[in-house]
Motif scaffolding. Sequence first.
Motif, PDB file in Angstrom:
ATOM      1  N   VAL A 323       0.959  -1.310  -0.007  1.00 16.26           N
ATOM      2  CA  VAL A 323       0.088   0.054   0.097  1.00 16.26           C
ATOM      3  C   VAL A 323       0.940   1.404  -0.055  1.00 16.26           C
ATOM      4  CG1 VAL A 323      -2.140  -1.049   1.114  1.00 16.26           C
ATOM      5  CG2 VAL A 323      -0.114  -0.235   2.624  1.00 16.26           C
ATOM      6  N   CYS A 324       2.018   1.052  -0.670  1.00 12.99           N
ATOM      7  CA  CYS A 324       2.932   2.376  -0.811  1.00 12.99           C
ATOM      8  C   CYS A 324       2.348   3.204  -1.874  1.00 12.99           C
ATOM      9  CB  CYS A 324       4.467   1.848  -0.847  1.00 12.99           C
ATOM     10  SG  CYS A 324       5.437   3.018  -0.989  1.00 12.99           S
ATOM     11  N   HIS A 325       1.878   4.269  -1.482  1.00 14.02           N
ATOM     12  CA  HIS A 325       1.673   5.393  -2.357  1.00 14.02           C
ATOM     13  C   HIS A 325       1.552   6.742  -1.838  1.00 14.02           C
ATOM     14  CE1 HIS A 325      -1.033   7.495  -5.433  1.00 14.02           C
ATOM     15  NE2 HIS A 325      -0.846   6.395  -6.313  1.00 14.02           N
ATOM     16  N   LYS A 326       2.226   7.683  -2.346  1.00 15.19           N
ATOM     17  CA  LYS A 326       2.256   9.026  -1.951  1.00 15.19           C
ATOM     18  C   LYS A 326       1.126   9.617  -1.684  1.00 15.19           C
ATOM     19  CE  LYS A 326       2.382  11.065  -6.757  1.00 15.19           C
ATOM     20  NZ  LYS A 326       1.303  11.677  -6.454  1.00 15.19           N
ATOM     21  N   ASP A 327       0.079   9.448  -2.147  1.00 17.69           N
ATOM     22  CA  ASP A 327      -1.222   9.976  -1.782  1.00 17.69           C
ATOM     23  C   ASP A 327      -1.985   9.276  -0.675  1.00 17.69           C
ATOM     24  OD1 ASP A 327      -0.573  12.090  -3.632  1.00 17.69           O
ATOM     25  OD2 ASP A 327      -1.637  11.103  -5.062  1.00 17.69           O
ATOM     26  N   LEU A 328      -1.683   8.252  -0.273  1.00 21.70           N
ATOM     27  CA  LEU A 328      -2.397   7.459   0.403  1.00 21.70           C
ATOM     28  C   LEU A 328      -2.472   7.960   2.011  1.00 21.70           C
ATOM     29  CD1 LEU A 328      -4.046   4.658  -0.058  1.00 21.70           C
ATOM     30  CD2 LEU A 328      -2.267   3.437   1.107  1.00 21.70           C
TER      31      LEU A 328
END
Length: 711
Positions: A323-328
Motif C-alpha cells: 500500500v505504498c503510495h504518495k497520496d495514501l
Amino acid sequence: MLGPLELPLFPSCYDCLAWSADGELAIAAGEYIQILTPKNTVGQSEYDSTQSPINNWHSTRFRVNVFTNHEWPTIDPQNRDNFSLGAEQSISTVVALAWSPPGLAKYRRCVLAVLTSNLQLSLYEPVGFQGKWTRVAIVNHTLGNHFKSFIQDEGMNLRKSNIRSFAWSPPLKLTATETAPYAVLPAESRWGWHLLSVANDYNDVIFLSVQRSSTELSTPYQASVLSVTHLPDPEGNYSQLQPSSIFAKILKSKVKILSMSWGPWLHASVENENSASGYLAVTHGTTLRVIQLDIDMTSRSHGTSPEPHPKLKATSKENTAAVCHKDLSGYHFSGPLAWLHTDDSPTVCLAAGILAGLLLIKFPKEHQKGARSSGRARLQELPFYEISDTEKDVDTQRHLGPITAILVTMDTASQNPVLYGATAGGYIGAVPFGDGKSEHSILPVPWQDQLDDIRERYDFDRDLGGLAVARAWGLTSYNGIVAAGITVHPGDMIEYRTAAEERLTIIISPDESKSDGVPSQTVDNSSDPQHRRDAVLGYILHFEENDENRQPLSSKILYATACCTIVESTNTALLYQAHKVLVRLATVTGADVADELLKCSISKNTIAPKSAEALDGPGGQMFERCDICGAGIDWYSSQEAQCATGHVFVRCGVTSLAIQDPGASKLCSSCGREYLNPDGIEPSESDLQNTCRTLFDAFDTCVYCKGKYQV
C-alpha cells in the motif's frame, strides 16, 4: 423477485448480515442470533407464492450472551491499560459475525463465528435435528494459553487475549495429484485449511489454524496459533489533530484494529505450488495497513493419509510495499475493507471505506509478492453524493453517513465482480467491474425501488411529510443473490421505539439468471451418477492396494461393495477387482462365495440371499442378516434391499449396506438420498464403525449430487 422479509428485531451492529455457503442467513440481533434457512429442502422444489415471504423460511433464534464461569471466568479489576470496564459490564451483545468457508463443521458445513461486546469470540454450530445451536469453542482460550507460556503478567495476558476484530481467510488448498487408481484427494485439497485472523487489545494480529477434532470425546474444535505480528502506532494516525495536544496523545494511545479483510492466496511459483502468501488488510485507527502471511504446506503422500491434519509452517510480517503510495496518507480510513480479484486478472483491487466515499487501490499481483515498486499502485476515489451522478454538479452535497458494509459478489451472467457499498444514511451503490474501463463509477442498485417503497410506506403511515429516513445495516450474498438489511426512522424528531416496534427489513435481490429468484443449495450434476458410483466402488475395492500400511476395511463392507459391483456396474475392470476381493475374503474367512465369483463375469446380475447355514457358518459375519426375522438379504439393486421373508430396506450410497435402523442414517439435504451414519453404529461393531468413518472422510458429500449431509 423474492419479497422483502420483515423481522421483529433490531440489529446490534453494522454489517449485521452473514450468508453461509450452505444457504443459512445469520442476523445479529442484540443478545441473539437469528438464522433463516429457505424452505427448499427435499420435497419442496419451489416457494409458496400465496404466503407471506417470511413463511417460506425456517427460522431459528439462539442466545449468545450466556457464558459459564469456565467459558468466561470472573476477572479482577486491572490497571486502566489492561482492563476494559465496558467489556466487563456489557450484556455481551453481538458486535460482529461471519461464517467460515465450507468444510470446517460436521458434514463439511460452515461454522459461525460470533464476536460479542465482552470481547469474546465464539464458534457455533447446530446440534441434533431440531435446529438447536450451541457454542463449540471460544477462541480467546487459545490466545490465553499461547501468551501465558511466555507472559507472566496477568493483566498483559488478559489484554492480549481480548479480541477486537476477526476475519476468516479464503480456503487454502493443498495442490495434490493422484496417480493411484480410484484415489481420492485429501481433505486439504478438497476443502483446504481454515485460517482465522484476530486482532487483540494490544494491536497484535494473530493468525490461527482452526480444525475439527477427529474424535468426539475431546473438544469439538481445536485452534493453534500460526504467527503473531504486532502493529505499532503509525505516524499518520489522526493526522488532522494537533499532534502536541493532550487529546491527540490520549486518542492515539487507544487506537485499535477494528476492520480486517483477507485478499487472495498467491502461490510463490509454479514449481512450488504448496507455498503460498496471503494478504490481510486492516484498518488501524485511521490508517490502512497490510500484513503478509507466508505459508509452507507440508507435502503429503497420495490418497488419504492416516494423519488427518498435517501442520502448517507460517511466518507473518507487515508489507509496507503493498500500500505504498504518495497520496495514501491523505485519506481517513473509517470503514470496512474488501478485495476484488479474479484468477485470470493480472491486477488486484482493494476497496476501503473512507469519509463520504470509497477508495479503490489497484496494483498488479506481482506487486503483492514483494516487489517494491512505489507508484505502481493506482488510486480512485468514489465519493458518495445525496443524488445520482447524472444530476450532480460542483455544488452537490456529499453524503456523509458512515459506511456500514462493503460486499463483493460475482455477477453470474458476466462472471465479473461487483462491489456494493452501504451507509448508515440508507445510501447503497453498486460498482461493476470487468468492463475493460480503468475508471469506475457508482450505479444505483437493482433493488433501489424496493428500498424507496419501504421508506415511503413508513412515511405515509406515520404522516411524516416526506421526512422518513432509511438506514442500511448490512449486505451479504449467496450464489449471486444479494441481501440488504435496512431499518426506517423518522427524520425530524427524536425517535422513541419499544421492543415491540423493532423491525428489520431484509431486501433480497435474486440473480437475474434465475427465473424464480429462490435461494437454494447448489446441486452438482456435472458428471454421470453411474460414474460417481463407480468411483466409490473402485475406491473401496482398491483401498488396500493403494496403501498397504492403512488399516484394512471391514470385511462386511468389502463384501457388500463387491456384490454391489456385480449387481450395478458394467465396468469390466471393477468386476475383475471385485473378483479379487471376493477371493481374498474367502481365503481369509473361509466363507463360501462360489456363487458370487461365478457372477463376476456377468454384468448386472442378482445374488440370492444366504441360507441360515451360510449365515452361521465360516465368515458368516460379513453377510447381511435381517434384524427383524434373521433371514438373509438378497442383492438385486444398489439402492434397495429385501430379505428372504420380504422386509425391505434402503441401501447406503457409500457402504452399500442395508440401513435397517432408521436412527443410524443421515440424509442428503439436496436430493434426499439416505446414508449410514457412523455415529449411529453400535460401539460393539468398532471395526464397521471405523471403516465407515474412513469412507465418509473420503466421500464427505452426497455421491449423487454432492449435497451436504444432515441428520
